[in-house]
Enzyme design. Structure first.
Site, mmCIF file in Angstrom:
data_model
loop_
_atom_site.group_PDB
_atom_site.id
_atom_site.type_symbol
_atom_site.label_atom_id
_atom_site.label_comp_id
_atom_site.label_asym_id
_atom_site.label_seq_id
_atom_site.Cartn_x
_atom_site.Cartn_y
_atom_site.Cartn_z
ATOM 1 C CB CYS A 57 -0.936 0.003 1.200
ATOM 2 S SG CYS A 57 -2.122 -1.338 1.124
ATOM 3 C CG HIS B 8 -3.220 3.537 1.816
ATOM 4 N ND1 HIS B 8 -3.580 3.115 0.559
ATOM 5 C CD2 HIS B 8 -3.349 2.445 2.636
ATOM 6 C CE1 HIS B 8 -3.899 1.831 0.613
ATOM 7 N NE2 HIS B 8 -3.772 1.402 1.855
ATOM 8 C CG ASN C 132 -6.647 -0.748 0.578
ATOM 9 O OD1 ASN C 132 -5.893 -0.317 -0.292
ATOM 10 N ND2 ASN C 132 -6.217 -1.205 1.731
#
Ligand code: UT7
Length: 331
Positions: free
Chosen positions: A116, A256, A286
């Site tokens: 990520c 994020h 996500n």
């Protein structure tokens, strides 16, 4: 010699058409729209369907749009760095496939894997090639087809992830714009809490690994949550302090998009009000390396030249980091 900065001169994203809603997930696993919305902030995510459709599809679409928008000839691109943890194949690099797909015949290209945090790691790396005067047109793309490694019988992970990504073009300038500072961190002892058990060199694929469902994301959600909140907030506060920035100096926090509660905690710790936080997690979930460029793309029209942005991420590795960026053009 005058200092060279790496400024972002364009951003473009891509998400597949198929929308996987919370309502559809309710038919697949024991969950509810209410639980998903209140625990994560996610309402829907996109899924890349079809045979032979890998992460490169997302990367190619993002970069084609970016080059068109910035009126950049693909043959002028010097370097493409692709941040992804869902490459088309173990090798070659998805970036090689993307470079071919967009006609960047004079570039070199490689993948960078930091889950990520991949887009931030890649942006920090790419900016150095520009700041050193080595290259003039560098593309950073963050893209993931998370649906390829998600177990759609595991309710604790399948509700979070989606497919998508985006790309930015970096070019040199002597104005103090673009990447001003970056702070990146790694703690490999966190690997046990977020990983894919098989399919790598340690445990290659075999019938047993498939039967054991080991080719999917394994996550100890609550542990990752705890580390994400602390580390993403800490590193963002540190980069602000190092650069003498107060919350009033920040135009946008670009976090994020893993969980709305992690985003809220980070903003609170930095003292940045909710009106300054880029959030699109409800639409895309996500998308791993894709979340930050997708946010920049969604909010591009609101951005002004000189805006101070703090980009922040946390993910598998563990990896985390923050970038202080001065936006270079009016959106
Ligand atoms: O992007 C890379 C890094 N990843 C992250 O940052 C993700 C960090 N973690 C998270 O976002 C959260 O931990 C999750 C969203 C994954 C899970 O939320 P949580 O509030 O931490 O839930 P939990 O894992 O502590 O589980 C609480 C309960 C459990 O039930 P019991 O044992 O208390 O009866 C779970 O079984 O919630 C249950 N649960 C669900 N219930 C309905 C877990 N997933 C679901 C679900 N629907 N989808």
């Amino acid at each position: 010699m005058e200092k060279i900065y790496a400024k972002i001169t364009g951003v473009h994203g891509y998400v597949p058409d198929y929308v996987l809603s919370n309502q559809e997930l309710e038919t697949m696993v024991e969950t509810s729209d209410e639980w998903i919305t209140s625990r994560t902030g996610i309402k829907e995510r996109r899924i890349l369907k079809g045979e032979n459709q890998g992460t490169s599809v997302i990367g190619i679409a993002s970069i084609k749009g970016l080059l068109e928008k910035t009126q950049t000839d693909p043959e002028e691109v010097d370097l493409i760095i692709c941040a992804t943890c869902t490459p088309d194949m173990v090798f070659p690099s998805t970036a090689n496939i993307i470079a071919n797909g967009v006609g960047a015949i004079n570039s070199f290209s490689y993948d960078l894997q930091a889950a990520c945090s991949g887009f931030l790691y890649a942006l920090a790396t790419a900016s150095k090639f520009v700041e050193s005067g080595t290259y003039k047109k560098v593309v950073v793309v963050g893209a993931d087809k998370m649906s390829s490694i998600i177990d759609y019988t595991d309710r604790s992970t399948c509700i979070i992830f989606g497919d998508g990504g985006g790309a930015v073009l970096l070019e040199p300038t002597t104005e103090p714009l673009g990447v001003i500072d970056s702070m990146m961190r790694t703690d490999g002892s966190g690997a046990e809490f977020l990983h894919m058990k098989a399919g790598g060199s340690r445990k290659p694929a075999n019938h047993q690994t498939i039967d054991n469902r080991e080719h999917y994301v394994f996550q100890e959600g609550a542990t990752v949550f705890k580390f994400a909140v602390t580390n993403m907030a800490d590193i963002s506060a540190k980069i602000m302090e190092k650069n003498g920035l107060s919350p009033d100096d920040i135009a946008w926090l670009v976090p994020h998009q893993a969980n709305l509660r992690i985003i809220d905690a980070t903003a609170k710790r930095m003292g940045v009000g909710p009106e300054k936080v880029m959030i699109n997690i409800s639409k895309y979930g996500n998308t791993t390396a894709g979340t930050i460029p997708l946010c920049l793309w969604d909010y591009e029209s609101k951005l002004k030249k000189g805006d101070n942005l703090i980009l922040a991420a946390f993910g598998g590795g563990f990896t985390w980091g923050s970038i202080y960026l001065k936006w270079a053009y009016n959106g």
